[in-house]
Scaffold this active site. Sequence first.
Site, PDB file in Angstrom:
ATOM      1  NE  ARG A 103      -2.212  -1.551   3.579  1.00 30.66           N
ATOM      2  CZ  ARG A 103      -2.478  -1.728   4.811  1.00 30.66           C
ATOM      3  NH1 ARG A 103      -3.659  -1.364   5.190  1.00 30.66           N
ATOM      4  NH2 ARG A 103      -1.667  -2.163   5.653  1.00 30.66           N
ATOM      5  CE  LYS A 135       0.746  -1.746   9.590  1.00 27.48           C
ATOM      6  NZ  LYS A 135      -0.477  -2.277  10.306  1.00 27.48           N
ATOM      7  CE1 TYR A 164      -5.626   2.726  10.458  1.00 27.85           C
ATOM      8  CE2 TYR A 164      -4.523   2.328   8.280  1.00 27.85           C
ATOM      9  CZ  TYR A 164      -5.657   2.524   9.001  1.00 27.85           C
ATOM     10  OH  TYR A 164      -6.626   2.487   8.259  1.00 27.85           O
ATOM     11  CG  HIS A 221      -2.279  -0.584  15.347  1.00 23.12           C
ATOM     12  ND1 HIS A 221      -3.321  -0.581  15.530  1.00 23.12           N
ATOM     13  CD2 HIS A 221      -2.142  -0.439  14.046  1.00 23.12           C
ATOM     14  CE1 HIS A 221      -4.036  -0.797  14.441  1.00 23.12           C
ATOM     15  NE2 HIS A 221      -3.350  -0.493  13.397  1.00 23.12           N
ATOM     16  CD  GLU A 269      -3.574   3.249  15.634  1.00 21.23           C
ATOM     17  OE1 GLU A 269      -2.640   3.234  16.397  1.00 21.23           O
ATOM     18  OE2 GLU A 269      -3.724   3.743  14.417  1.00 21.23           O
ATOM     19  CB  SER A 271     -12.112  -2.549  10.043  1.00 26.52           C
ATOM     20  OG  SER A 271     -11.227  -1.963  10.966  1.00 26.52           O
ATOM     21  CG  LEU A 302     -10.659  -1.772  17.899  1.00 25.85           C
ATOM     22  CD1 LEU A 302      -9.065  -1.826  17.712  1.00 25.85           C
ATOM     23  CD2 LEU A 302     -11.302  -0.894  16.987  1.00 25.85           C
ATOM     24  CB  ALA A 360      -7.534  -8.193  17.428  1.00 23.68           C
ATOM     25  CG  ASP A 369      -2.196  -4.227  13.120  1.00 20.44           C
ATOM     26  OD1 ASP A 369      -0.976  -4.547  12.968  1.00 20.44           O
ATOM     27  OD2 ASP A 369      -2.625  -3.788  12.054  1.00 20.44           O
ATOM     28  CB  ALA A 371       0.980  -7.369  11.415  1.00 22.85           C
ATOM     29  CG  ASN A 372       1.049  -6.023   6.454  1.00 22.40           C
ATOM     30  OD1 ASN A 372       1.567  -7.069   6.855  1.00 22.40           O
ATOM     31  ND2 ASN A 372       1.800  -5.588   5.341  1.00 22.40           N
TER      32      ASN A 372
END
Length: 368
Positions: A15, A75, A94, A96, A118, A134, A240, A268, A270, A299-300
Amino acid sequence: MKIGIPKEIKNNENRVGMTPAGVSELVKHGHQVFVQHTAGEGSGFSDKQYAEVGAVILPTIEETYATAEMIIKVKEPIEPEYPLVKRGQLIFTYFHFACDKELTDAMIKSGGVCLAYETVQLNNGALPLLIPMSEVAGRMAIVNGSYYLQKTKGGKGKLICGVPGVKPAKVLVLGGGVVGEAAARVAAGMGADVVIADVSLPRLRQLQMELPSNVTTLFSSQHNIERELPDVDIVVGSVLIPGDKAPHLITREMLRMMEPGTVLVDVAIDQGGCFETSRPTTHSEPVYEVDGIIHYAVANIPGAVPNTSTTALTNATLRYALALADKGWKQACKDDPALYRGLNIVEGKVTFKAVADVFGLLFDPVVL
């Protein structure tokens, strides 16, 4: 404002922080946009497309960070990027933080302004910058779960939809939020027998009315979850708590209740994962086995479909990126409580309570 869009360097992360269409809007607002060479290539966007809408192409990630006042990416920065973040530089991505002490410490040390997608939260509790990914992750959870259910991939050897005379697979979805609803909807559409669990009765009532008839709702408790495990085929973890670590809803001991070859998909991850035996995996090595149970904990997840994901993410982030660039982060966050809630670390101070609590750090909210 000078805005940088670096190339993502996390494992198999294809991405990019902004599409050419998004860059075009930023340029129309009078901002300078610097895109790292080939940053959009993995999502299907060429340097030429960015240049045509007014972006400047820079050869390296170092130059992109050094030039920009605001970094827009997908990320969280990883170790090679830590020293590139400058004091006062706005990083919009993001993060996290709650499951990554090393990242938290690095961003505190950097002095940067970390505004996390997030935790940007509307007054009604909605998470507008988490929703698009999501939606992708929930759909992909079922696609990937059904793939690893194949015997050749370590699973039980079941077809998720079954065939005439043979029962479909059973899918248990833990969490009735955006991820959970998307997962349940796709699993139901593929013909599975689906159970979706949540602790909110109003949400369960809503899901019962909106989802197909092959979806059953269940109040989420340890007792109820344990009763579902002996004959479940795929479990999707999608619980979440915004900005905080996810609770462990399935312990290692509970793995013994499941048949070998059952597939756990931890969306979940992340936020630390909602299975005790979860650990982050990558697209190059997505699964591992514990006590005969297959774990998928990439994780992605949306990085596997980057064209769709990048476009969906830009659609959501652009209005906020424009506000930050037009006004500066302080005024934008003062004007918009949703953006203010996105501030996690500001110039060395932890400004999001859940992150401070997880690591026993001082919580120092921003006063604008």
